[in-house]
Design a protein around this motif. Structure first.
Motif, PDB file in Angstrom:
ATOM      1  N   PRO A 429     -28.475 -94.431-122.839  1.00 34.70           N
ATOM      2  CA  PRO A 429     -27.689 -95.302-123.716  1.00 34.70           C
ATOM      3  C   PRO A 429     -26.305 -95.631-123.157  1.00 34.70           C
ATOM      4  O   PRO A 429     -25.706 -96.642-123.550  1.00 34.70           O
ATOM      5  CB  PRO A 429     -27.583 -94.501-125.016  1.00 34.70           C
ATOM      6  N   ASN A 430     -25.787 -94.785-122.272  1.00 32.17           N
ATOM      7  CA  ASN A 430     -24.476 -95.041-121.675  1.00 32.17           C
ATOM      8  C   ASN A 430     -24.552 -96.038-120.524  1.00 32.17           C
ATOM      9  O   ASN A 430     -23.517 -96.453-120.006  1.00 32.17           O
ATOM     10  CB  ASN A 430     -23.869 -93.721-121.177  1.00 32.17           C
ATOM     11  N   LEU A 431     -25.772 -96.387-120.117  1.00 33.24           N
ATOM     12  CA  LEU A 431     -25.967 -97.368-119.046  1.00 33.24           C
ATOM     13  C   LEU A 431     -26.899 -98.468-119.563  1.00 33.24           C
ATOM     14  O   LEU A 431     -28.028 -98.610-119.100  1.00 33.24           O
ATOM     15  CB  LEU A 431     -26.560 -96.695-117.803  1.00 33.24           C
ATOM     16  N   PRO A 432     -26.433 -99.247-120.553  1.00 34.47           N
ATOM     17  CA  PRO A 432     -27.316-100.221-121.210  1.00 34.47           C
ATOM     18  C   PRO A 432     -27.790-101.337-120.295  1.00 34.47           C
ATOM     19  O   PRO A 432     -28.743-102.050-120.652  1.00 34.47           O
ATOM     20  CB  PRO A 432     -26.449-100.760-122.351  1.00 34.47           C
ATOM     21  N   ASP A 433     -27.164-101.527-119.154  1.00 32.55           N
ATOM     22  CA  ASP A 433     -27.602-102.579-118.229  1.00 32.55           C
ATOM     23  C   ASP A 433     -28.804-102.139-117.390  1.00 32.55           C
ATOM     24  O   ASP A 433     -29.502-102.975-116.816  1.00 32.55           O
ATOM     25  CB  ASP A 433     -26.465-102.997-117.298  1.00 32.55           C
ATOM     26  N   GLU A 434     -29.036-100.838-117.320  1.00 35.36           N
ATOM     27  CA  GLU A 434     -30.154-100.324-116.528  1.00 35.36           C
ATOM     28  C   GLU A 434     -31.386-100.224-117.435  1.00 35.36           C
ATOM     29  O   GLU A 434     -31.724 -99.148-117.938  1.00 35.36           O
ATOM     30  CB  GLU A 434     -29.801 -98.973-115.918  1.00 35.36           C
ATOM     31  N   ILE A 435     -32.023-101.341-117.628  1.00 32.90           N
ATOM     32  CA  ILE A 435     -33.166-101.412-118.523  1.00 32.90           C
ATOM     33  C   ILE A 435     -34.409-101.855-117.761  1.00 32.90           C
ATOM     34  O   ILE A 435     -34.327-102.460-116.694  1.00 32.90           O
ATOM     35  CB  ILE A 435     -32.915-102.390-119.694  1.00 32.90           C
ATOM     36  N   THR A 436     -35.564-101.527-118.349  1.00 39.42           N
ATOM     37  CA  THR A 436     -36.852-102.012-117.844  1.00 39.42           C
ATOM     38  C   THR A 436     -37.487-102.864-118.936  1.00 39.42           C
ATOM     39  O   THR A 436     -37.520-102.450-120.104  1.00 39.42           O
ATOM     40  CB  THR A 436     -37.786-100.843-117.489  1.00 39.42           C
TER      41      THR A 436
END
Length: 483
Positions: A429-436
């Motif tokens: 959740p602290n890295l919301p840009d790292e999504i799949t």
């Protein structure tokens, strides 16, 4: 597979039977494969007069997957005439007798060899040329005693009008798998075969809610592969990290229903920022026209393809709640402004989440959704209007005659929308840009031609076809018993 089949068919056509062959003249060849006992049952298995039939195609294969060779045969009845052949599929019953599992009539243009038979593994492929610019291929197999359609492929020429002036012919290909629900569509230039537009996606056949769908018809999909990972593939460890375990659609008079089960080894939810939660985004293209890919043809008869977002796009996002709640947070966005009626209907959108577990460990979640048709600006469920026209479409409106025999089902006439579901996985959740992002099509948000489809299946119709042979036997036995 499709190209292989068409090549084999070409080889068969070059060694055709001339005027066809009597069945009896092929008994030597059939006996070598099936033996005397099995071939002796052929007359009883086929409800026809042998002396009137001519063989135009044969295929031998284990279509029932029981280790014994079955038989498919294409017959022309000289006593009836006409441009029609009948294909029979016969199952090998313990090397003792043939049992007819399936028969279907196919029309042809010039010669019966235009209806061809080829086996590939456990699948029987039937090819048909109903007119000069149209080839159709169907794949059948025997499953649990029923003959089911696995897939269909069609290629044809289409004429795209240019305001009443010239028209430019284009090539069109369509492939549907009723087993996986995977669909592909292609447009290409017939002069040089250059591809103009291609779309690959899952189709979602939506049946009336609570309707029982017989096994073998297309109903739900799953995808644990990476073919529709449209973003963040480097963050996906495996199919347990994010994939679609099951998804399906339904409808009633007022709502579209959608259920999706997502595999996920860590479900994040309950954060104030939507971007920090796992979520599912549903994208709808409610384009109202004959062809959702094409807006119009220009003066030079070149079509304008819909590859940019327009006013018919709707996006509904459900963000996962915290572990103590089952109600996801809803976010709605549209290209065009919603009317007052649509805004009121939007208040009736509902979602319900259940976390899935394996050995007391979270393994993903199931999201169940309902969306009113009124939210999309529709007064009623459009399947009702289709059903009222269904009987009229059997006949040609010009001369009142029945339409030509055409094997493939034209689902383009069903009420359907552009539709793609996207499961969005957040690993931290602290890295919301790292999504799949796992989608149900080769999805690009601003390109409606990349969306999949949601089909409203009318009452009495199905996605695909099944010939239930055991049901036929049961009906015959009941009739013989006097009921």
């Amino acid at each position: 597979m499709k190209r292989t089949f068409l090549l084999i068919f070409t080889l068969l056509a070059s060694t055709s039977f001339g005027q066809g062959m009597p069945i009896d003249s092929l008994m030597g060849r059939l006996t070598a494969v099936y033996g005397d006992t099995l071939c002796a049952s052929l007359r009883d298995a086929l409800p026809i007069r042998f002396d009137n039939q001519r063989v135009w195609g044969l295929a031998t294969g284990d279509f029932s997957s029981d280790g014994k060779p079955d038989l498919a045969i294409s017959l022309y009845d000289i006593s009836v005439g006409g441009r029609v052949v009948t294909v029979h599929l016969l199952q090998n019953e313990d090397s003792r007798e043939f049992k007819e599992m399936f028969s279907k009539k196919y029309s042809y243009l010039e010669t019966p060899i235009e209806v061809g038979l080829v086996n590939e593994g456990y699948i029987l492929y039937i090819v048909q040329k109903p007119d000069d610019s149209n080839w159709i291929q169907e794949g059948y197999t025997v499953f649990a005693g029923d003959v089911i359609t696995l897939d269909e492929f069609e290629t044809r020429k289409i004429e795209l009008g240019a305001g009443g002036s010239k028209t430019k012919p284009f090539g069109y290909e369509l492939y549907r798998s009723y087993e996986s629900l995977l669909t592909t569509e292609k447009y290409f230039d017939m002069k040089n075969s250059n591809q103009i537009l291609s779309s690959r996606y899952y189709s979602f056949p939506a049946y009336s809610r609570l309707r029982s769908v017989y096994p073998g018809y297309g109903k739900d999909m799953f995808d644990t592969s990476a073919k529709f990972i449209v973003k963040g593939g480097i963050h996906r460890k495996d199919d347990k990290d994010v994939s679609i375990e099951k998804a399906l659609a339904a409808y009633d008079d007022e709502y579209i229903y959608y259920s999706i089960t997502v595999n996920d080894d860590q479900v994040w939810g309950g954060n104030d920022k939507m971007e920090s939660n796992d979520r599912v985004a549903l994208w709808f293209d409610m384009f109202n026209g004959d062809n959702r890919y094409i807006t119009k043809a220009t003066k030079n008869a070149v079509p304008t393809f819909r590859t940019n977002a327009d006013s018919t796009i709707f996006n509904v996002i459900f963000s996962m709640p915290d572990i103590m709640s089952r109600t996801p947070k809803l976010t709605v966005s549209t290209v065009a402004n919603l009317t007052d009626a649509q805004q009121e209907a939007g208040k009736l959108i509902r979602g319900l989440v259940e976390r899935d577990t394996v050995n007391k460990m979270v393994s993903g979640y199931t999201l169940k959704i309902r969306i009113p048709f009124a939210f999309f600006g529709l007064e009623t469920n459009p399947v009702g209007a289709y059903e009222s026209r269904a009987a009229e479409n059997v006949f040609d409106s010009k001369d009142g005659k029945k339409k030509k025999l055409r094997s493939i089902r034209d689902f383009s006439s069903y009420p359907r929308f552009g539709f793609t579901a996207v499961a969005i996985d957040v690993d931290d959740p602290n890295l919301p840009d790292e999504i799949t992002m796992q989608a149900t099509s080769d999805f690009r948000p601003n390109d409606p031609s990349s969306y999949g489809e949601l089909l409203l299946i009318p009452t009495g119709d199905f996605y695909g076809s099944v010939a239930p042979t055991y049901l036929k036997e049961l009906t015959e036995q009941i009739q013989q018993a006097g009921y």
